[in-house]
Design an enzyme around this catalytic site. Sequence first.
Site, short mmCIF file in Angstrom:
data_model
loop_
_atom_site.label_atom_id
_atom_site.label_comp_id
_atom_site.label_asym_id
_atom_site.label_seq_id
_atom_site.Cartn_x
_atom_site.Cartn_y
_atom_site.Cartn_z
N LYS A 12 35.42 32.88 33.98
CA LYS A 12 36.07 32.32 35.17
C LYS A 12 35.50 30.94 35.48
O LYS A 12 36.24 29.99 35.76
CB LYS A 12 35.90 33.28 36.37
CG LYS A 12 36.76 34.53 36.23
CD LYS A 12 36.48 35.60 37.27
CE LYS A 12 37.32 36.84 36.96
NZ LYS A 12 37.11 37.97 37.87
N GLN A 28 32.72 39.52 42.25
CA GLN A 28 33.13 40.35 41.11
C GLN A 28 32.91 41.83 41.41
O GLN A 28 31.86 42.23 41.92
CB GLN A 28 32.32 39.93 39.85
CG GLN A 28 32.76 40.59 38.57
CD GLN A 28 34.18 40.19 38.12
OE1 GLN A 28 34.70 39.13 38.47
NE2 GLN A 28 34.82 41.07 37.36
N ASP A 58 40.95 35.95 45.21
CA ASP A 58 41.28 37.19 44.51
C ASP A 58 42.50 37.89 45.10
O ASP A 58 43.08 38.77 44.47
CB ASP A 58 40.09 38.16 44.63
CG ASP A 58 39.37 38.35 43.31
OD1 ASP A 58 40.00 38.18 42.26
OD2 ASP A 58 38.17 38.69 43.35
N1 GUN Z 1 36.86 43.34 38.51
C1 GUN Z 1 37.87 43.58 37.63
N2 GUN Z 1 38.90 42.74 37.84
C2 GUN Z 1 38.54 41.95 38.88
C3 GUN Z 1 39.21 40.88 39.54
O1 GUN Z 1 40.33 40.49 39.25
N3 GUN Z 1 38.49 40.32 40.56
C4 GUN Z 1 37.25 40.75 40.92
N4 GUN Z 1 36.66 40.15 41.94
N5 GUN Z 1 36.62 41.74 40.32
C5 GUN Z 1 37.27 42.33 39.30
#
Ligand code: GUN
Length: 281
Positions: free
Chosen positions: A53, A97, A120
Amino acid sequence: MSAHLIDGKAVARAFRQQIAQRVAGLAALGKPPGLAVIIVGDDPASQVYVKNKVAACAEVGMHSVLERYPADLSETDLLAHIARLNHDERIHGILVQLPLPKHIHADKILAAISAHKDADGFHAESLGALIQDKPGFVPCTPLGCMHLLKHAGVDPKGKHAVVVGRSNIVGKPMAMLLVNASATVTVCHSQTQDLASITCQADILIAAVGKPHFITADMVKPGAVVIDVGINRGANGLVGDVDTEAVAQVASAITPVPGGVGPMTIAMLLGNTLQAYERSS
Ligand code: GUN
């Protein structure tokens, strides 16, 4: 039949290029969009995701910070970090995350992120807007799936879409996006009885189960469009929730794993961050 492979890698690349062009224009004004990514603990898969990311931000010219904390970080301390980032003018999107360690209440953390910086799309305000079909931040993975459908020339209007999985991150928002796009939607989950009889009715089948090769060819209607959200790590690398090789003999179009939904999730995160920036200025 041999299904058309929907190339998420290429669609995501084109999307990132568009973002990069828009960011280049903004950076010329002196202040690029910024994303903060927080990870707590050392889950290896999550470490890879957050690294990707942050790298994607750099690629499109966005500012980013990656804050890593040990698994024993207290909930209070994590809330303090979020409060600091909520007030940081260089940061327009904040992502924590998931999953978080068990002693931290994810609901409380997600609610603490400013709704204006909800890159998100997991904040209750964002999900409320989604239910009402109003503009707002949309969770990245389901949004990426919608882009892939569009790219493949699939209009959900009037179609029967079956979503297998009911997570807050993927299944539920996915169902809502499809409803908003005028599909008839069925959501299946671990307690669904006779799952195959339902998946076999799907014109659009979204697999978000988290079990390798869970969707087999006999569960798919001939000519269906199949979107595989699964990312399962096995001895032979990444595999999806769909038995791609067998299902490709039945479906009209299918996303591969890797190279399908995965790259789209990050591309949508960049889009949401840019949206947060544009709304802030
Ligand atoms: N864990 C798995 N997919 C995601 C996501 O799209 N965002 C976040 N913050 N955590 C995740």
